[in-house]
Design an enzyme around this catalytic site. Structure first.
Site, short mmCIF file in Angstrom:
data_model
loop_
_atom_site.label_atom_id
_atom_site.label_comp_id
_atom_site.label_asym_id
_atom_site.label_seq_id
_atom_site.Cartn_x
_atom_site.Cartn_y
_atom_site.Cartn_z
N LYS A 136 -13.77 -9.01 -12.58
CA LYS A 136 -12.96 -9.95 -13.17
C LYS A 136 -12.64 -10.89 -13.14
CE LYS A 136 -10.57 -5.00 -12.69
NZ LYS A 136 -10.41 -3.85 -11.90
N HIS B 59 -8.36 -7.43 -8.03
CA HIS B 59 -8.01 -8.31 -8.80
C HIS B 59 -7.49 -9.50 -7.67
CE1 HIS B 59 -7.37 -5.86 -11.62
NE2 HIS B 59 -6.81 -4.60 -10.62
N SER C 218 -3.63 -2.11 -9.37
CA SER C 218 -3.77 -3.17 -10.78
C SER C 218 -2.50 -2.02 -12.05
CB SER C 218 -5.27 -2.30 -11.14
OG SER C 218 -5.44 -0.55 -10.40
C1 LIG Z 1 -11.31 -2.61 -11.69
C2 LIG Z 1 -11.64 -2.38 -10.71
C3 LIG Z 1 -12.33 -1.72 -9.44
C4 LIG Z 1 -13.25 -1.19 -10.95
O1 LIG Z 1 -14.13 -2.67 -10.57
P1 LIG Z 1 -15.16 -3.10 -11.98
O2 LIG Z 1 -16.12 -3.76 -11.99
O3 LIG Z 1 -14.51 -3.18 -13.20
O4 LIG Z 1 -16.19 -1.65 -12.13
C5 LIG Z 1 -12.91 -1.03 -8.67
N1 LIG Z 1 -10.77 -1.23 -7.58
C6 LIG Z 1 -9.76 -1.67 -8.46
C7 LIG Z 1 -8.84 -1.80 -7.63
C8 LIG Z 1 -9.66 -2.14 -10.05
O5 LIG Z 1 -8.90 -2.64 -10.12
#
Ligand SMILES: *Cc1c(COP(=O)(O)O)cnc(C)c1O
Length: 398
Positions: free
Chosen positions: A248, A217, A189
Site C-alpha cells: 500500500k 493502511h 479499510s
Molecule cells: C490490503 C490489506 C491486507 C492485504 O495486504 P496485501 O499486501 O494487499 O495482500 C491485509 N490487511 C488489511 C487490513 C488490508 O487492508
C-alpha cells in the site's frame, strides 16, 4: 438445499449477481499508477488506489528494482526454507524489525498471506480468537480456516465494530482457555476509522491475551516515523504481533509480521501460509527498502497527506453534509446505502473524470454501500476542490 453449486449453475449464479448489481469486472489501466491514470483511453483522476505516498511508480524505487534485477535476477526460485532466502530477504527483515521496533520480522509474499501465517501459526486447538466485525477479509479467512486436522481449529468470537465492552465480556467468558488472541485492523479499510489501540492494550494485559494488530493502511503514513498507528498512539512495545503490508503506502508487493524473536521463529517453523509458498522476488525486497528510505527521508509526504485528508474530510462532512462514517484517515467513505444508487454515483463521477469506486456487499454490510475515496500525497488540492464540486452536484441530485 445444497448450497454447493454444480458447474452448470455458474451462469445462473453470475446472472443473479448481475440482477443485484453485485457483478464485478476488471477496469484495465493503460498506464502505470499515479494520481491520473489512463482507463480505456480516458485520463481519470485516481481516487481508488492504496498507493498513499505515490511510491508505486517513484523513480527511486524503479531504479532500485532495476539494480536488484541485475544483481539477483528475477525469481526467488523456491520457498524460504528450501533455497529461496537470499541476503536481500534477510536485510529487508532486519530493516523491518528496526522500523517496527520489534526483535524480528518475517516477510511473506503478500499482506493477505502475512495475516494467514500469523493467525494460523499462533492460534490452534483450545484457543479463542476475538475479531472486530469490520476486520479485513484476510483476518477473517485466516481465523476461520481449518488446518489439516479439523480439531486444530480455534474458537472464533466476533464483537461489533469497536465495541470493546462487548469484547471485554467475551474475554471474561473465555478465562481458562489455553490462549486468547485479539486481532484488529489499526485503520479499518472500508471505514477509515481507528481501532482504540490503548484500550485494546489494556484489555489484553488484563485478560492475559495476545494482541495482533494489522497496520496495512497505517504503515508508512501514521506515526512520527511512519511506523503505524501504534506509533501514533504510543503503544508500539505493547503490541505482541504487528502485521503490515509492503503493497500500500510502500508502493510494491509483500507483507510482513513483526514480533519477538521467539514468535517469529515459531512461525518460520509452523505457519503453513509462510512455509508452502515461494519467496518474494528479490527485487520486491529492494523496492520495499527503497520505499522505507523514502518514508524516512521525506516525512513531508505523509505529513502533507494527513493534513490534506483532514481538510478533505471536513469539506465532505461539514461542507457537503455527507456521511463519512467515522473516518479519521486518508480513507474517506461516503455512505450511500443502496447498491444501485452507489453504482450510479460512481458512474456519474467517472463521467466527470474521477475514479471513485463503489464498494458493495460482501465487502461491506448490506445497506451500507458506499463510495470510497483514498487520498494520495501527490493529489493536488485544486484537483480535490474540483472533485468536491462534482460530489456536491451528483450526491444531491436524485
Ligand atoms: C490490503 C490489506 C491486507 C492485504 O495486504 P496485501 O499486501 O494487499 O495482500 C491485509 N490487511 C488489511 C487490513 C488490508 O487492508
Amino acid at each position: 438445499m445444497n448450497s454447493n453449486p454444480t458447474p452448470q449453475d455458474w451462469s445462473d449464479l453470475l446472472a443473479n449477481l448481475e440482477v443485484q448489481g453485485l457483478r464485478r469486472s476488471f477496469r484495465i489501466l493503460e498506464s502505470g499508477q499515479g494520481t491520473y491514470i489512463n482507463v480505456a483511453g480516458r485520463m481519470l483522476m485516481n481516487l481508488a488506489s492504496n498507493d498513499y505516498l505515490g511510491l508505486a511508480a517513484h523513480p527511486c524505487i524503479v531504479q532500485a528494482v532495476k539494480e536488484a534485477v541485475d544483481r539477483w535476477g528475477w525469481g526467488a526460485g523456491a520457498s524460504r526454507l528450501v533455497s529461496g532466502t537470499m541476503r536481500i530477504h534477510a536485510d529487508l527483515e532486519s530493516r523491518l524489525a528496526t522500523f517496527k521496533g520489534a526483535e524480528a520480522a518475517l516477510v511473506c509474499p503478500t499482506g493477505y498471506q502475512a495475516n494467514l501465517a500469523a493467525i494460523r501459526g499462533l492460534a490452534g486447538r483450545g484457543d479463542v480468537i476475538f475479531l472486530d466485525k469490520l476486520n479485513h477479509a484476510s483476518i477473517i479467512d485466516a481465523s476461520l480456516a481449518r488446518g489439516p486436522a479439523r480439531l486444530e481449529a480455534p474458537v472464533v468470537r466476533v464483537f461489533p465494530h469497536r465495541d470493546y465492552r462487548r469484547l471485554e465480556r467475551l474475554l471474561d467468558k473465555a478465562k481458562g482457555t489455553r490462549r486468547r488472541i485479539i486481532v484488529t485492523d489499526s485503520i479499518f479499510s472500508m471505514d477509515g476509522d481507528f481501532a482504540d489501540l490503548s484500550m485494546l492494550v489494556e484489555l489484553k494485559s488484563r485478560y492475559d491475551a495476545l494482541l495482533i494488530v494489522d497496520e496495512a493502511h497505517a504503515t508508512g503514513v501514521w506515526g512520527e516515523h511512519g511506523r503505524g498507528l501504534a506509533e501514533a498512539m504510543d503503544v508500539t512495545e505493547k503490541i505482541d504481533v504487528a502485521v503490515g503490508t509492503l503493497s500500500k503506502a510502500l508502493g510494491g508487493l509483500g507483507g510482513f509480521i513483526a514480533a519477538s524473536r521467539e514468535i517469529i521463529d515459531w512461525l518460520v517453523n509452523t505457519a503453513r501460509p509462510f512455509i508452502y509458498t515461494t519467496a518474494l522476488p528479490p527485487a520486491a525486497c529492494a523496492a520495499a527498502m527503497a520505499a522505507l528510505d523514502l518514508v524516512e527521508r521525506e516525512p513531508g509526504r505523509r505529513l502533507g497527506l494527513i493534513r490534506m485528508a483532514a481538510w478533505f474530510r471536513e469539506q465532505v462532512a461539514g461542507g457537503l453534509g455527507l456521511d463519512i462514517a467515522g473516518s479519521c484517515s486518508q480513507i474517506i467513505p461516503i455512505i450511500v446505502g443502496p447498491v444501485d444508487r452507489t453504482v450510479e454515483l460512481s458512474r456519474a463521477l467517472e463521467e466527470a473524470g474521477f475514479l471513485v469506486p463503489a464498494i458493495r456487499p460482501p465487502t461491506v454490510p448490506k445497506g451500507k454501500s458506499r463510495l470510497r475515496i483514498s487520498l494520495c500525497a501527490d493529489h493536488q488540492q485544486t484537483d480535490l476542490a474540483r472533485l468536491l464540486d462534482v460530489l456536491g452536484t451528483v450526491c444531491r441530485k436524485r
